[in-house]
Design an enzyme around this catalytic site. Structure first.
Site, PDB file in Angstrom:
ATOM      1  N   GLU A 157     -58.901  -3.420  12.171  1.00 42.64           N
ATOM      2  CA  GLU A 157     -59.349  -5.085  11.352  1.00 42.64           C
ATOM      3  C   GLU A 157     -59.985  -6.513  11.638  1.00 42.64           C
ATOM      4  O   GLU A 157     -60.134  -7.474  10.887  1.00 42.64           O
ATOM      5  CB  GLU A 157     -58.427  -5.126  10.010  1.00 42.64           C
ATOM      6  CG  GLU A 157     -57.875  -3.831   8.824  1.00 42.64           C
ATOM      7  CD  GLU A 157     -59.083  -2.946   8.573  1.00 42.64           C
ATOM      8  OE1 GLU A 157     -60.453  -3.790   7.619  1.00 42.64           O
ATOM      9  OE2 GLU A 157     -59.000  -2.319   7.345  1.00 42.64           O
ATOM     10  N   HIS A 186     -52.582  -9.321   7.206  1.00 41.92           N
ATOM     11  CA  HIS A 186     -53.080  -8.380   6.127  1.00 41.92           C
ATOM     12  C   HIS A 186     -51.092  -7.254   5.772  1.00 41.92           C
ATOM     13  O   HIS A 186     -50.956  -7.504   7.101  1.00 41.92           O
ATOM     14  CB  HIS A 186     -54.526  -7.913   6.710  1.00 41.92           C
ATOM     15  CG  HIS A 186     -54.476  -6.120   5.617  1.00 41.92           C
ATOM     16  ND1 HIS A 186     -54.870  -6.450   4.473  1.00 41.92           N
ATOM     17  CD2 HIS A 186     -54.679  -5.103   6.224  1.00 41.92           C
ATOM     18  CE1 HIS A 186     -55.063  -4.849   4.394  1.00 41.92           C
ATOM     19  NE2 HIS A 186     -55.058  -4.173   5.472  1.00 41.92           N
ATOM     20  N   HIS A 216     -49.725  -4.485   3.429  1.00 44.10           N
ATOM     21  CA  HIS A 216     -49.966  -2.959   2.023  1.00 44.10           C
ATOM     22  C   HIS A 216     -48.464  -3.368   1.367  1.00 44.10           C
ATOM     23  O   HIS A 216     -48.163  -3.117   1.664  1.00 44.10           O
ATOM     24  CB  HIS A 216     -50.035  -1.978   2.891  1.00 44.10           C
ATOM     25  CG  HIS A 216     -50.386  -1.669   3.658  1.00 44.10           C
ATOM     26  ND1 HIS A 216     -51.292  -0.291   4.542  1.00 44.10           N
ATOM     27  CD2 HIS A 216     -52.108  -2.086   4.184  1.00 44.10           C
ATOM     28  CE1 HIS A 216     -52.021  -0.577   4.887  1.00 44.10           C
ATOM     29  NE2 HIS A 216     -52.842  -1.584   5.297  1.00 44.10           N
ATOM     30  N   GLU A 224     -44.434 -21.737 -10.692  1.00 48.38           N
ATOM     31  CA  GLU A 224     -45.180 -22.443  -9.827  1.00 48.38           C
ATOM     32  C   GLU A 224     -46.035 -21.674  -9.078  1.00 48.38           C
ATOM     33  O   GLU A 224     -47.119 -21.940  -7.957  1.00 48.38           O
ATOM     34  CB  GLU A 224     -44.046 -21.914  -8.237  1.00 48.38           C
ATOM     35  CG  GLU A 224     -42.764 -23.233  -8.518  1.00 48.38           C
ATOM     36  CD  GLU A 224     -42.539 -24.599  -8.205  1.00 48.38           C
ATOM     37  OE1 GLU A 224     -42.633 -24.511  -7.206  1.00 48.38           O
ATOM     38  OE2 GLU A 224     -42.099 -25.305  -8.925  1.00 48.38           O
ATOM     39  N   HIS A 259     -55.526  -0.891  -1.740  1.00 48.55           N
ATOM     40  CA  HIS A 259     -54.923  -0.537  -0.141  1.00 48.55           C
ATOM     41  C   HIS A 259     -54.265  -2.391   0.251  1.00 48.55           C
ATOM     42  O   HIS A 259     -52.922  -1.981   1.096  1.00 48.55           O
ATOM     43  CB  HIS A 259     -56.506  -0.947   0.869  1.00 48.55           C
ATOM     44  CG  HIS A 259     -56.374  -1.380   2.407  1.00 48.55           C
ATOM     45  ND1 HIS A 259     -57.510  -0.769   3.094  1.00 48.55           N
ATOM     46  CD2 HIS A 259     -55.050  -1.957   2.512  1.00 48.55           C
ATOM     47  CE1 HIS A 259     -56.654  -1.217   3.978  1.00 48.55           C
ATOM     48  NE2 HIS A 259     -55.718  -0.674   3.946  1.00 48.55           N
TER      49      HIS A 259
HETATM   50  P1  13P Z   1     -54.681  -0.968  12.269  1.00 45.03           P
HETATM   51  O1  13P Z   1     -53.562  -0.337  12.677  1.00 45.03           O
HETATM   52  O2  13P Z   1     -55.766  -0.959  13.072  1.00 45.03           O
HETATM   53  O3  13P Z   1     -54.397  -2.606  12.537  1.00 45.03           O
HETATM   54  O4  13P Z   1     -55.144  -0.773  10.820  1.00 45.03           O
HETATM   55  C1  13P Z   1     -54.273  -1.252  10.197  1.00 45.03           C
HETATM   56  C2  13P Z   1     -54.829  -1.358   8.624  1.00 45.03           C
HETATM   57  O5  13P Z   1     -53.445  -1.523   7.731  1.00 45.03           O
HETATM   58  C3  13P Z   1     -56.202  -0.945   7.452  1.00 45.03           C
HETATM   59  O6  13P Z   1     -56.297  -1.472   7.310  1.00 45.03           O
HETATM   60 ZN    ZN Z   2     -54.662  -1.334   5.310  1.00 43.40          ZN
END
Ligand code: 13P
Ligand code: ZN
Length: 273
Positions: A116, A140, A142, A170, A211
């Site tokens: 990413e 980023h 999940h 808040e 995602h």
């Molecule tokens: P990477 O291991 O390449 O960072 O990918 C993980 C991910 O969350 C892709 O969206």
């Molecule tokens: Zn991801």
């Protein structure tokens, strides 16, 4: 000089461990980048080496030319960073044109920066310009509850913002600009990078449908805190929906009153009845 003992490195590593313990980073899920301060880069340059190849970023980030980023490696597990930072992280240098990068430190057992990287660097590009250089961190993850909501709520900025604000008083103080939503797209490339960066012009939070989530902030605490707040709010909403839905809530007028006392501007587009 021990690069691993530098405070930016310690701060970065601490967040990877905290975020893993939150349950946001199964396997290699999620990734993370920090735009180093010039003095931080200068202090550790003795540890850099320059024999690795320049590679295309895939997007153009002119205002990041010559900057250094500490980034997680692709396929690396967030939970392993604390055990061996040099094997799981890298520092990349951006070339003078803003179109190429090279690894100058880390990934001691091989590998490349996160898949990413285009989205991270596009977000840094936008945020550096819009915040006058204040924002340095892109995370980023999940996050389970945010992802769950993308299967149930309409994928609209207005809907996600208002629902998340309503789940904790808040929230509008922590993210008064709201949150943006990117529809499902193939991850890891230029198109999703451009779509995310477009939202980062308005928001510090971009949700990727089915995602995960991207957050931007000035430092590690602010960025981690923002993600934690959004994900906690999403968790409350999942629970509320599971219990049969809202019976009462914070009203649009309540938000307007809050905005006055907390001195935040809440866009009216999020306050429609
Ligand atoms: P990477 O291991 O390449 O960072 O990918 C993980 C991910 O969350 C892709 O969206
Ligand atoms: Zn991801």
């Amino acid at each position: 000089m021990d690069i691993l003992k530098e405070s930016f490195m310690q701060g970065f590593i601490r967040l990877t461990d905290d975020a893993f313990r939150k349950g946001w980073h199964e396997r290699n899920g999620g990734n993370y980048s920090y735009r180093m301060k010039p003095e931080e880069a200068d202090a550790v340059k003795a540890a850099f080496s320059y024999e690795r190849e320049w590679q295309d970023i895939g997007v153009e980030v002119k205002n990041l030319a010559g900057e250094y980023f500490l980034v997680t490696g692709s396929g690396k597990y967030m939970r392993n960073v604390i055990l061996d930072p040099a094997a799981n992280l890298c520092i990349v240098e951006i070339d003078g044109t803003g179109t190429k990068f090279r690894i100058v430190w880390g990934l001691t057992q091989g590998g490349r920066p996160t898949s990413e990287l285009p989205t991270h660097l596009m977000n840094h590009f936008i945020k550096k310009e819009l915040t006058g250089g204040k924002h340095r961190v892109i995370l980023h993850a999940h996050t389970t509850n945010v992802i769950a909501l993308t299967f149930v709520l309409p994928l609209k900025d207005e809907v996600f913002t208002r629902e998340l604000w309503e789940m904790a008083t808040e929230c509008p103080v922590v993210f008064p600009e709201g949150v943006g939503v990117v529809p499902w797209m193939v991850p890891g490339g230029r198109d999703i990078a451009l779509a995310t960066a477009e939202l980062m012009k308005q928001y510090n939070v971009a949700i990727w449908a089915h995602h995960g989530i991207f957050c931007s902030g000035a430092d590690f605490d602010e960025t981690f805190g923002l993600m934690d707040t959004v994900e906690k709010s999403a968790e409350i909403l999942v629970k509320v929906l599971s219990m049969g839905g809202k019976r009462q809530t914070i009203t649009a007028q309540n938000f307007r009153d809050l905005a006055v006392d907390f001195k935040v501007t809440l866009p009216e587009k999020f306050l429609q009845e």
